[in-house]
Design a protein around this motif. Structure first.
Motif, PDB file in Angstrom:
ATOM      1  N   SER A  64       1.154  -6.673  15.099  1.00  0.00           N
ATOM      2  CA  SER A  64       2.739  -5.887  15.468  1.00  0.00           C
ATOM      3  C   SER A  64       2.595  -5.126  14.014  1.00  0.00           C
ATOM      4  CB  SER A  64       4.046  -7.201  15.783  1.00  0.00           C
ATOM      5  OG  SER A  64       5.121  -6.324  15.569  1.00  0.00           O
ATOM      6  N   PHE A  65       2.338  -5.904  12.848  1.00  0.00           N
ATOM      7  CA  PHE A  65       3.170  -4.821  11.789  1.00  0.00           C
ATOM      8  C   PHE A  65       2.246  -3.705  11.424  1.00  0.00           C
ATOM      9  CE2 PHE A  65       0.722  -4.376   6.840  1.00  0.00           C
ATOM     10  CZ  PHE A  65       1.856  -3.549   7.062  1.00  0.00           C
ATOM     11  N   ASN A  66       0.559  -3.455  12.040  1.00  0.00           N
ATOM     12  CA  ASN A  66      -0.034  -2.423  12.132  1.00  0.00           C
ATOM     13  C   ASN A  66       0.457  -1.152  12.849  1.00  0.00           C
ATOM     14  OD1 ASN A  66      -1.775  -3.550   9.600  1.00  0.00           O
ATOM     15  ND2 ASN A  66      -3.165  -4.457  11.717  1.00  0.00           N
ATOM     16  N   GLU A  67       1.260  -1.596  13.840  1.00  0.00           N
ATOM     17  CA  GLU A  67       1.669  -0.723  14.646  1.00  0.00           C
ATOM     18  C   GLU A  67       2.663  -0.575  14.717  1.00  0.00           C
ATOM     19  OE1 GLU A  67       1.713  -3.339  18.173  1.00  0.00           O
ATOM     20  OE2 GLU A  67      -0.665  -2.837  18.843  1.00  0.00           O
ATOM     21  N   HIS A  68       3.586  -0.552  14.674  1.00  0.00           N
ATOM     22  CA  HIS A  68       4.633  -0.534  13.324  1.00  0.00           C
ATOM     23  C   HIS A  68       4.822   0.561  12.170  1.00  0.00           C
ATOM     24  CE1 HIS A  68       8.937  -0.636  13.046  1.00  0.00           C
ATOM     25  NE2 HIS A  68       9.302  -0.390  11.682  1.00  0.00           N
ATOM     26  N   LEU A  69       4.059   0.144  11.506  1.00  0.00           N
ATOM     27  CA  LEU A  69       3.764   1.119   9.702  1.00  0.00           C
ATOM     28  C   LEU A  69       2.916   1.901  10.638  1.00  0.00           C
ATOM     29  CD1 LEU A  69       4.276   1.310   7.247  1.00  0.00           C
ATOM     30  CD2 LEU A  69       1.694   0.668   7.057  1.00  0.00           C
ATOM     31  N   GLN A  70       2.863   1.955  11.436  1.00  0.00           N
ATOM     32  CA  GLN A  70       2.011   3.495  12.268  1.00  0.00           C
ATOM     33  C   GLN A  70       2.859   4.570  12.931  1.00  0.00           C
ATOM     34  OE1 GLN A  70      -1.867   3.650  14.128  1.00  0.00           O
ATOM     35  NE2 GLN A  70      -1.954   5.680  14.263  1.00  0.00           N
ATOM     36  N   ARG A  71       3.470   3.600  13.524  1.00  0.00           N
ATOM     37  CA  ARG A  71       4.607   4.495  13.867  1.00  0.00           C
ATOM     38  C   ARG A  71       6.062   5.380  13.589  1.00  0.00           C
ATOM     39  NH1 ARG A  71       4.606   0.273  18.016  1.00  0.00           N
ATOM     40  NH2 ARG A  71       6.567  -0.638  16.548  1.00  0.00           N
ATOM     41  N   VAL A  72       6.304   4.408  12.393  1.00  0.00           N
ATOM     42  CA  VAL A  72       6.966   4.619  11.526  1.00  0.00           C
ATOM     43  C   VAL A  72       6.940   6.323  10.652  1.00  0.00           C
ATOM     44  CG1 VAL A  72       8.343   2.957  11.667  1.00  0.00           C
ATOM     45  CG2 VAL A  72       6.426   2.834   9.237  1.00  0.00           C
ATOM     46  N   TRP A  73       5.365   5.516   9.699  1.00  0.00           N
ATOM     47  CA  TRP A  73       4.749   6.783   9.267  1.00  0.00           C
ATOM     48  C   TRP A  73       5.196   8.127  10.121  1.00  0.00           C
ATOM     49  CZ3 TRP A  73       3.527   6.531   4.159  1.00  0.00           C
ATOM     50  CH2 TRP A  73       2.462   7.543   3.715  1.00  0.00           C
ATOM     51  N   GLN A  74       4.081   7.889  11.404  1.00  0.00           N
ATOM     52  CA  GLN A  74       4.332   9.348  12.093  1.00  0.00           C
ATOM     53  C   GLN A  74       6.098   9.734  12.413  1.00  0.00           C
ATOM     54  OE1 GLN A  74       2.666   8.130  15.344  1.00  0.00           O
ATOM     55  NE2 GLN A  74       0.541   8.199  15.056  1.00  0.00           N
ATOM     56  N   GLN A  75       6.869   8.959  12.525  1.00  0.00           N
ATOM     57  CA  GLN A  75       8.364   9.133  12.622  1.00  0.00           C
ATOM     58  C   GLN A  75       8.568   9.960  10.924  1.00  0.00           C
ATOM     59  OE1 GLN A  75      10.286   8.457  15.031  1.00  0.00           O
ATOM     60  NE2 GLN A  75      11.630  10.007  13.877  1.00  0.00           N
ATOM     61  N   ALA A  76       7.854   9.423  10.091  1.00  0.00           N
ATOM     62  CA  ALA A  76       8.617   9.823   8.782  1.00  0.00           C
ATOM     63  C   ALA A  76       7.720  11.209   8.409  1.00  0.00           C
ATOM     64  CB  ALA A  76       8.294   8.911   7.423  1.00  0.00           C
ATOM     65  N   ALA A  77       6.523  11.144   8.846  1.00  0.00           N
ATOM     66  CA  ALA A  77       6.248  12.825   8.355  1.00  0.00           C
ATOM     67  C   ALA A  77       6.722  13.600   9.523  1.00  0.00           C
ATOM     68  CB  ALA A  77       4.440  12.652   9.171  1.00  0.00           C
ATOM     69  N   ARG A  78       7.661  13.743  10.755  1.00  0.00           N
ATOM     70  CA  ARG A  78       8.295  14.330  11.776  1.00  0.00           C
ATOM     71  C   ARG A  78       9.917  14.850  11.157  1.00  0.00           C
ATOM     72  NH1 ARG A  78       6.281  11.284  15.810  1.00  0.00           N
ATOM     73  NH2 ARG A  78       8.471   9.832  15.946  1.00  0.00           N
ATOM     74  N   ASP A  79      10.092  13.798  10.463  1.00  0.00           N
ATOM     75  CA  ASP A  79      11.514  13.429  10.109  1.00  0.00           C
ATOM     76  C   ASP A  79      11.292  14.037   8.230  1.00  0.00           C
ATOM     77  OD1 ASP A  79      12.831  12.330  11.842  1.00  0.00           O
ATOM     78  OD2 ASP A  79      12.599  10.029  11.366  1.00  0.00           O
ATOM     79  N   GLY A  80      10.452  14.295   7.407  1.00  0.00           N
ATOM     80  CA  GLY A  80      10.140  15.343   6.556  1.00  0.00           C
ATOM     81  C   GLY A  80      11.030  13.466   5.397  1.00  0.00           C
ATOM     82  N   THR A  81      10.795  12.349   5.291  1.00  0.00           N
ATOM     83  CA  THR A  81      10.980  11.220   4.488  1.00  0.00           C
ATOM     84  C   THR A  81      10.153  10.816   3.986  1.00  0.00           C
ATOM     85  OG1 THR A  81      12.441   9.951   4.201  1.00  0.00           O
ATOM     86  CG2 THR A  81      11.942  10.287   6.432  1.00  0.00           C
ATOM     87  N   CYS A  82      10.563   9.145   3.684  1.00  0.00           N
ATOM     88  CA  CYS A  82       9.906   8.377   3.064  1.00  0.00           C
ATOM     89  C   CYS A  82      10.140   7.197   3.893  1.00  0.00           C
ATOM     90  CB  CYS A  82      10.015   8.111   1.657  1.00  0.00           C
ATOM     91  SG  CYS A  82      11.963   7.937   1.398  1.00  0.00           S
ATOM     92  N   VAL A  83       8.937   6.570   3.361  1.00  0.00           N
ATOM     93  CA  VAL A  83       8.781   5.270   3.765  1.00  0.00           C
ATOM     94  C   VAL A  83       8.059   4.185   2.873  1.00  0.00           C
ATOM     95  CG1 VAL A  83       7.397   3.188   5.829  1.00  0.00           C
ATOM     96  CG2 VAL A  83       8.073   5.691   6.335  1.00  0.00           C
ATOM     97  N   ALA A  84       9.046   3.017   3.282  1.00  0.00           N
ATOM     98  CA  ALA A  84       8.530   2.027   1.645  1.00  0.00           C
ATOM     99  C   ALA A  84       7.744   0.113   2.149  1.00  0.00           C
ATOM    100  CB  ALA A  84       9.683   1.687   0.522  1.00  0.00           C
ATOM    101  N   LEU A  85       6.733   0.227   1.638  1.00  0.00           N
ATOM    102  CA  LEU A  85       5.611  -1.165   2.191  1.00  0.00           C
ATOM    103  C   LEU A  85       6.203  -2.047   1.003  1.00  0.00           C
ATOM    104  CD1 LEU A  85       4.440  -3.154   3.915  1.00  0.00           C
ATOM    105  CD2 LEU A  85       2.602  -1.683   2.920  1.00  0.00           C
ATOM    106  N   ALA A  86       6.816  -3.745   1.005  1.00  0.00           N
ATOM    107  CA  ALA A  86       6.895  -4.844   0.118  1.00  0.00           C
ATOM    108  C   ALA A  86       5.820  -5.449   0.888  1.00  0.00           C
ATOM    109  CB  ALA A  86       7.980  -5.319  -0.024  1.00  0.00           C
ATOM    110  N   LEU A  87       4.954  -6.729  -0.094  1.00  0.00           N
ATOM    111  CA  LEU A  87       3.718  -7.088  -0.295  1.00  0.00           C
ATOM    112  C   LEU A  87       4.658  -8.264  -0.536  1.00  0.00           C
ATOM    113  CD1 LEU A  87       0.366  -4.991   0.592  1.00  0.00           C
ATOM    114  CD2 LEU A  87       1.555  -6.204   1.921  1.00  0.00           C
ATOM    115  N   ILE A  88       4.711  -9.202   0.085  1.00  0.00           N
ATOM    116  CA  ILE A  88       5.299 -10.409  -1.369  1.00  0.00           C
ATOM    117  C   ILE A  88       4.000 -11.503  -0.570  1.00  0.00           C
ATOM    118  CG2 ILE A  88       7.106 -12.361  -0.777  1.00  0.00           C
ATOM    119  CD1 ILE A  88       7.686  -8.988   1.453  1.00  0.00           C
ATOM    120  N   ASP A  89       3.659 -12.314  -2.219  1.00  0.00           N
ATOM    121  CA  ASP A  89       2.915 -12.947  -1.777  1.00  0.00           C
ATOM    122  C   ASP A  89       3.350 -14.248  -2.206  1.00  0.00           C
ATOM    123  OD1 ASP A  89      -0.284 -13.857  -1.502  1.00  0.00           O
ATOM    124  OD2 ASP A  89       0.351 -14.952  -3.237  1.00  0.00           O
ATOM    125  N   VAL A  90       3.166 -15.612  -2.096  1.00  0.00           N
ATOM    126  CA  VAL A  90       3.400 -16.996  -2.636  1.00  0.00           C
ATOM    127  C   VAL A  90       3.594 -16.997  -3.477  1.00  0.00           C
ATOM    128  CG1 VAL A  90       4.573 -19.095  -1.835  1.00  0.00           C
ATOM    129  CG2 VAL A  90       4.922 -17.620   0.049  1.00  0.00           C
TER     130      VAL A  90
END
Length: 403
Positions: free
Chosen positions: A236-262
């Motif tokens: 689900s994460f992989n699909e969502h990240l790809q979708r919002v990346w495409q959305q950001a390309a259309r909107d001319g904006t940015c995406v942030a990704l946080a990876l959290i490791d215990v």
């Protein structure tokens, strides 16, 4: 509540599961879920509705010819006019609305009006021919409650009202023009019975449709959710990240990704056992999910003791504070194991902020966040590292210059 006592839905409450548990005998969900159900039903019933409308148009068109051939002229001119200028036009209008996506919100009202007009027009034909001494068979009116409740896809309450209007007209007007008391009794009884059967069948169909909708929603959630923590899974994460990346390309904006490791999770698991380790992961998942607050944000379990958090169009100046607030929330978890308090756990957080114009692929953002997480872990753990443009220029993303 101790983390290991959290049920699955404490991390991700499921509206489908909650609605199924409450039951839906009143054929009504919470507003947001109700809107989703109605949209789903429109999509599922649209093609069938169009066929029913076409059949209705053809049927009433054929009866125009039958009336003119079999009913005396002084009556057939009225019955043909009602069919041609009243019933057929409303059926055609509903059909046209169904073919125009922009007018799709008007489809249910249009079908409702078509049902009411068709029912009242048909009753009017029966009453009028009785009054003119050239009665046509009334049995056709018995089919209307069945068709309206079972075939046109109206919500049950709409279908019920659409049937009660012509039924009330029938019950009031037929006794005024039907001279035979016995025939009158049978006609009224059969009409009431047809409406009861149609209403019961329509209720059962919609109740079943709602149950199927909730079950399908739960299955879809299970396919997208991590079984242990209840938040989104890797797919689900992989699909969502790809979708919002495409959305950001259309909107001319940015995406942030946080990876959290215990931090040091293997040692924690070995010391306290798998049950407390699972409880710790559920607690972290709840903390991470609490920071995905906007529609395009997403919290997920990336794998093992690692989590991912997507922020769409965050404020670059606040990104470090947002990530640190997440780190503190994880450190402040109150973990209660089977043998008492298990102490605290900490997490390392790596954050990357990119625009699609600076990197051609969403996997570039993932790679940048992974580098930031590596720096956080090897810089002492329990800390945040944020990388953003131009800090990421050194990563030399391929095709960046042409993107």
């Amino acid at each position: 509540m101790p983390a290991h006592h959290l049920p699955f839905d404490a991390v991700h409450p499921s509206p489908y599961r909650e609605a199924l548990a409450r039951g839906h005998a009143r054929l009504r969900f919470a507003p947001a879920l109700e809107r989703e159900f109605q949209r789903d039903q429109h999509r599922a019933n649209l093609a069938w509705l169009r066929w029913v409308l076409w059949i209705g148009i053809a049927t009433y068109g054929a009866f125009i010819a039958i009336d003119l051939l079999t009913v005396p002229l002084h009556a057939s001119r009225w019955t043909a006019a009602i069919r041609l200028f009243l019933i057929v036009p409303v059926l055609v209008a509903a059909l046209l609305v169904s073919h125009r996506p922009a007018r799709r919100p008007w489809l249910t009202p249009a079908v409702f009006m078509a049902a009411v007009v068709t029912g009242c027009g048909t009753v009017g034909i029966v009453v009028l021919t009785l009054a003119l001494g050239a009665p046509v068979p009334y049995e056709g009116t018995l089919f209307l409650p069945i068709v309206i409740h079972l075939l046109v896809g109206l919500p049950w309450r709409w279908a019920l009202v659409a049937n009660l209007v012509p039924l009330g007209m029938f019950l009031v007007l037929v006794p005024m023009v039907q001279p035979d008391p016995l025939v009158q009794t049978y006609q009224l009884s059969f009409m009431v019975l047809a409406n009861i059967i149609g209403a019961c069948g329509g209720y059962a169909m919609e109740h079943r449709a709602r149950t199927t909708f909730l079950t399908a929603g739960m299955l879809s959630e299970l396919a997208e959710r991590d079984g242990l923590t209840g938040i989104h899974n890797r797919r689900s994460f992989n699909e969502h990240l790809q979708r919002v990346w495409q959305q950001a390309a259309r909107d001319g904006t940015c995406v942030a990704l946080a990876l959290i490791d215990v931090d040091h999770f293997k040692q924690f698991n070995d010391r306290h056992g798998h049950a407390d380790g699972d409880a710790a992961l559920r607690g972290v998942a709840r903390a991470v999910a609490g920071h995905a607050k906007r529609p395009l944000d997403l919290a997920s379990r990336y794998g093992g003791e690692e989590f991912a958090l997507v922020w769409y169009q965050p404020e670059a100046g606040r990104l470090s504070a947002m990530a640190d607030a997440l780190r503190r929330d994880i450190a402040q978890l109150e973990l209660q194991g089977a043998d008492g308090p298990t102490g605290t756990i900490t997490a390392s957080v790596g954050v990357a902020l990119l625009r699609p114009r600076n990197a051609p692929r969403h996997t570039d953002l993932l790679r940048a966040a992974d580098i930031a997480l590596y720096q956080a872990k090897h810089g002492g753990r329990d800390r945040v590292v944020v990388l953003s443009h131009p800090d990421l220029e050194q990563l030399s993303f391929p095709e960046t210059a042409s993107a």
